[in-house]
Design a protein around this motif. Sequence first.
Motif, short mmCIF file in Angstrom:
data_model
loop_
_atom_site.label_atom_id
_atom_site.label_comp_id
_atom_site.label_asym_id
_atom_site.label_seq_id
_atom_site.Cartn_x
_atom_site.Cartn_y
_atom_site.Cartn_z
N GLY A 106 0.80 -1.22 0.00
CA GLY A 106 0.00 0.00 0.00
C GLY A 106 0.83 1.26 0.00
O GLY A 106 2.06 1.24 -0.02
N VAL A 107 0.12 2.39 0.04
CA VAL A 107 0.74 3.71 0.11
C VAL A 107 -0.08 4.55 1.09
O VAL A 107 -1.19 4.18 1.47
N ILE A 108 0.48 5.68 1.46
CA ILE A 108 -0.27 6.71 2.17
C ILE A 108 -0.45 7.88 1.21
O ILE A 108 0.53 8.35 0.60
N VAL A 109 -1.69 8.33 1.06
CA VAL A 109 -1.99 9.46 0.20
C VAL A 109 -2.28 10.68 1.06
O VAL A 109 -3.08 10.61 2.01
N LYS A 110 -1.63 11.80 0.74
CA LYS A 110 -1.96 13.08 1.36
C LYS A 110 -3.06 13.70 0.51
O LYS A 110 -2.83 14.06 -0.66
N ASN A 111 -4.25 13.77 1.05
CA ASN A 111 -5.41 14.18 0.27
C ASN A 111 -5.48 15.68 0.03
O ASN A 111 -5.22 16.48 0.93
N GLY A 142 -8.43 12.23 -3.62
CA GLY A 142 -7.37 12.51 -4.59
C GLY A 142 -6.31 13.38 -3.96
O GLY A 142 -6.60 14.25 -3.13
N GLY A 143 -5.06 13.13 -4.32
CA GLY A 143 -3.96 13.91 -3.77
C GLY A 143 -2.64 13.38 -4.28
O GLY A 143 -2.54 12.88 -5.41
N THR A 144 -1.63 13.42 -3.44
CA THR A 144 -0.31 12.94 -3.83
C THR A 144 0.16 11.86 -2.88
O THR A 144 -0.18 11.85 -1.69
N VAL A 145 0.95 10.96 -3.41
CA VAL A 145 1.50 9.87 -2.60
C VAL A 145 2.51 10.45 -1.62
O VAL A 145 3.44 11.16 -2.01
N ALA A 146 2.31 10.14 -0.32
CA ALA A 146 3.19 10.68 0.72
C ALA A 146 4.17 9.65 1.25
O ALA A 146 5.24 10.01 1.76
N ALA A 147 3.82 8.37 1.15
CA ALA A 147 4.70 7.29 1.61
C ALA A 147 4.38 6.04 0.81
O ALA A 147 3.24 5.81 0.43
N VAL A 148 5.43 5.23 0.56
CA VAL A 148 5.29 4.08 -0.34
C VAL A 148 5.87 2.84 0.33
O VAL A 148 6.99 2.87 0.86
N SER A 149 5.11 1.74 0.32
CA SER A 149 5.65 0.48 0.81
C SER A 149 6.63 -0.07 -0.21
O SER A 149 6.66 0.33 -1.38
N VAL A 152 -2.53 11.02 -7.63
CA VAL A 152 -3.38 9.84 -7.72
C VAL A 152 -4.79 10.17 -7.24
O VAL A 152 -5.01 11.12 -6.48
N ALA A 153 -5.74 9.36 -7.69
CA ALA A 153 -7.09 9.36 -7.14
C ALA A 153 -7.41 7.92 -6.78
O ALA A 153 -6.75 6.99 -7.23
N TYR A 154 -8.44 7.73 -5.94
CA TYR A 154 -8.71 6.38 -5.45
C TYR A 154 -10.12 6.31 -4.86
O TYR A 154 -10.76 7.34 -4.59
N SER A 155 -10.58 5.09 -4.62
CA SER A 155 -11.82 4.85 -3.88
C SER A 155 -11.56 3.78 -2.83
O SER A 155 -11.51 2.59 -3.16
N VAL A 156 -11.34 4.21 -1.60
CA VAL A 156 -11.34 3.31 -0.43
C VAL A 156 -11.96 4.10 0.71
O VAL A 156 -12.03 5.33 0.70
N PHE A 157 -12.40 3.38 1.75
CA PHE A 157 -12.98 4.04 2.91
C PHE A 157 -11.95 4.93 3.60
O PHE A 157 -10.75 4.64 3.61
N GLY A 158 -12.46 6.04 4.17
CA GLY A 158 -11.60 6.88 4.99
C GLY A 158 -10.99 8.07 4.28
O GLY A 158 -9.92 8.54 4.67
N SER A 159 -11.67 8.60 3.26
CA SER A 159 -11.07 9.70 2.49
C SER A 159 -11.31 11.08 3.10
O SER A 159 -10.68 12.05 2.70
#
Length: 339
Positions: free
Chosen positions: A33-38, A68-75, A89-96
């Motif tokens: 996974g990654v962490i996205v800064k929204n 939607g935002g930018t990737v802040a951390a990458v596994s 990036v943009a995405y659809s998961v819970f917790g946006s």
Amino acid sequence: MLQTKAAVVREVGDAHALKVETDFPTPEMKPGGVIVKNQYAGINFIDTYHRKGLYPRDLPFVGGQEGGGTVAAVSDEAAEQGIKVGDPVAYSVFGSYAQYTAVPAAKLLPVPEGVGMDVATSCVVQGLTAHYLTSSAHADLIKPGEWCLIHGVGGGTCQWAAQMAKLRGFKVIGTCSKGKAEAASKLGCDELIVLDEVPGAAYEDYESVDIVSRVMEVTEGKGCKAIIDGIGKSTMDISINSLAHRGIFISFGNASGAVPAFPVLRLIGKSAFVTRPKLLDYTTTRAELVSRADEIFGWLKEGKLNVSVDCAFPLEQAAEGHLYLEAGKSRGKVLYKID
């Protein structure tokens, strides 16, 4: 533990159940996974269903499922796929509804150059939903040149769906309220049925016009091969009665309340079909998700889709964003802007 700003539901209820907290734990990045800064989070009707408890979720939870935002951390696993810190990036998961969201790499949609992050975020749930509704959910029971009825084209998902249905070659009848007629008139519908408004509601007065008679008049008595209905309780009878022989009633939303149970024998008169689909079942693989997104982003870049972003509430006004959507005020996509 690092903390983040988030709009959290600890008890289900009205819009004010959505509380903004500044000390919510930052989500943990998981393998792959990654962490996205929204920068933005989309506000969708399904979010209100979660908040009310109509679609139950474990409490407490961070609202939203579109960001939607930018990737802040990458596994390490995501890095091996070529994903880098700073990627848009943009995405659809819970917790946006938060500053930071943990997202599986398989759920990321790279945002192409030339597509704004507000538009890209708008695309994820509403755009992908409109895409599967107009390309797949009808099970090819409608062909180019045949009639499609789409309720509520003045805003939200069906604003996208009307345009995509035209791109597929269908003839489109749209319904909308008087207050949204100007926006709806720009979508290219072959016929627009304009209805009175229901004050304070997210849907129109579907008794103010005899829609079935108008549909039959426009279609020369044949009816519509596909009906895309996100309104629910108020339009169920209209939708079923507007079907063509061997047409399909696609019920995907509950803006006016959930569709009540009805006997399947009602469909026998026209040998009709009914489906109650959801987006997750039409993006079951990474390939399917990316294929749908690529077509949408392509249409956007080519100017074939006109995406209307109505407004962006600051995340601090989380309750106000839900109230605005539920009151039927939106003329396009409603977002949260996240700092």
